[in-house]
Design a protein around this motif. Structure first.
Motif, PDB file in Angstrom:
ATOM      1  N   ILE A 157       0.846  -1.191   0.000  1.00 48.65           N
ATOM      2  CA  ILE A 157       0.000   0.000   0.000  1.00 48.65           C
ATOM      3  C   ILE A 157       0.879   1.238   0.000  1.00 48.65           C
ATOM      4  CG2 ILE A 157      -1.733   1.313   1.306  1.00 48.65           C
ATOM      5  CD1 ILE A 157      -1.554  -2.130   2.351  1.00 48.65           C
ATOM      6  N   CYS A 158       0.604   2.110  -0.943  1.00 44.99           N
ATOM      7  CA  CYS A 158       1.375   3.350  -0.998  1.00 44.99           C
ATOM      8  C   CYS A 158       0.723   4.355  -0.058  1.00 44.99           C
ATOM      9  CB  CYS A 158       1.432   3.900  -2.413  1.00 44.99           C
ATOM     10  SG  CYS A 158       2.296   5.481  -2.490  1.00 44.99           S
ATOM     11  N   THR A 159       1.492   4.849   0.894  1.00 46.83           N
ATOM     12  CA  THR A 159       0.950   5.782   1.879  1.00 46.83           C
ATOM     13  C   THR A 159       0.809   7.173   1.273  1.00 46.83           C
ATOM     14  OG1 THR A 159       3.192   6.147   2.676  1.00 46.83           O
ATOM     15  CG2 THR A 159       1.861   4.588   3.902  1.00 46.83           C
ATOM     16  N   HIS A 160       1.360   7.331   0.079  1.00 48.88           N
ATOM     17  CA  HIS A 160       1.300   8.641  -0.575  1.00 48.88           C
ATOM     18  C   HIS A 160       0.067   8.767  -1.464  1.00 48.88           C
ATOM     19  CE1 HIS A 160       3.093  12.408  -1.823  1.00 48.88           C
ATOM     20  NE2 HIS A 160       2.753  12.102  -3.061  1.00 48.88           N
ATOM     21  N   CYS A 161      -0.110   7.825  -2.392  1.00 43.95           N
ATOM     22  CA  CYS A 161      -1.241   7.942  -3.319  1.00 43.95           C
ATOM     23  C   CYS A 161      -2.380   6.977  -2.984  1.00 43.95           C
ATOM     24  CB  CYS A 161      -0.773   7.710  -4.760  1.00 43.95           C
ATOM     25  SG  CYS A 161      -0.202   6.025  -5.082  1.00 43.95           S
ATOM     26  N   GLY A 162      -2.149   6.076  -2.037  1.00 43.37           N
ATOM     27  CA  GLY A 162      -3.204   5.175  -1.607  1.00 43.37           C
ATOM     28  C   GLY A 162      -3.435   3.980  -2.519  1.00 43.37           C
ATOM     29  N   GLU A 163      -2.626   3.836  -3.532  1.00 47.39           N
ATOM     30  CA  GLU A 163      -2.796   2.699  -4.436  1.00 47.39           C
ATOM     31  C   GLU A 163      -2.369   1.410  -3.757  1.00 47.39           C
ATOM     32  OE1 GLU A 163      -2.428   1.860  -8.426  1.00 47.39           O
ATOM     33  OE2 GLU A 163      -2.000   3.943  -8.974  1.00 47.39           O
ATOM     34  N   ILE A 164      -3.046   0.327  -4.168  1.00 44.88           N
ATOM     35  CA  ILE A 164      -2.717  -0.973  -3.596  1.00 44.88           C
ATOM     36  C   ILE A 164      -2.202  -1.871  -4.711  1.00 44.88           C
ATOM     37  CG2 ILE A 164      -3.615  -2.988  -2.387  1.00 44.88           C
ATOM     38  CD1 ILE A 164      -5.789  -1.165  -1.242  1.00 44.88           C
TER      39      ILE A 164
END
Ligand SMILES: [Zn+2]
Ligand SMILES: [Zn+2]
Length: 143
Positions: free
Chosen positions: A91-98
């Motif tokens: 999970i990217c904490t920056h853009c929220g993509e999984i």
């Protein structure tokens, strides 16, 4: 073009309804782990009579039949994934993509050898995704 999804429903002796087919198709074409809201708003454009409840209930049925799996990544929000293979997520904490991470879980063997049957593995890795890192390297971008 819905044959594939009709077959999935039939194989699970589930009633074939158009919301179920649409949801399966959407999840199959978008491996972005969308939440109910996202699926609902996308499908609603094509099917104005569709209700949020129907989407939610359909997803629950698909989940119970192990056709889709759900992840709770950010708090209580459920994200859906048609990929039933056991896999981990980044999970990217920056853009929220999984992102799907296909790695063998080192604890799996031990679990199976303990006599357990594994149906679900949820491992989360958090950090900054490749895309966001690339963006960060450029000069201040405004969007
Ligand atoms: Zn990112
Ligand atoms: Zn996934």
């Amino acid at each position: 073009m819905y044959e594939k999804y009709v077959k999935i429903l039939k194989d699970h002796t589930l009633k074939i309804t158009s919301p179920r087919l649409e949801i399966l198709k959407y999840l199959d074409e978008h491996h972005t782990h969308p939440n109910v809201e996202e699926i609902y708003s996308k499908l609603k454009k094509k099917h104005p009579s569709l209700s949020r409840t129907t989407v939610y209930n359909s997803l629950e049925i698909l989940k119970k039949n192990r056709i889709v799996q759900s992840l709770t990544v950010s708090g209580s929000e459920l994200r859906y994934d048609i990929d039933q293979e056991l896999h981990h997520h980044f999970i990217c904490t920056h853009c929220g993509e999984i992102f799907d991470i296909a790695i063998a879980c080192p604890n799996m063997d031990r679990t199976i050898h303990g006599g357990h049957h594994v149906e679900e593995v949820q491992g989360y890795f958090k950090g900054i995704c490749k895309n966001c890192q690339t963006k960060g390297k450029g000069r201040n971008n405004n969007g």
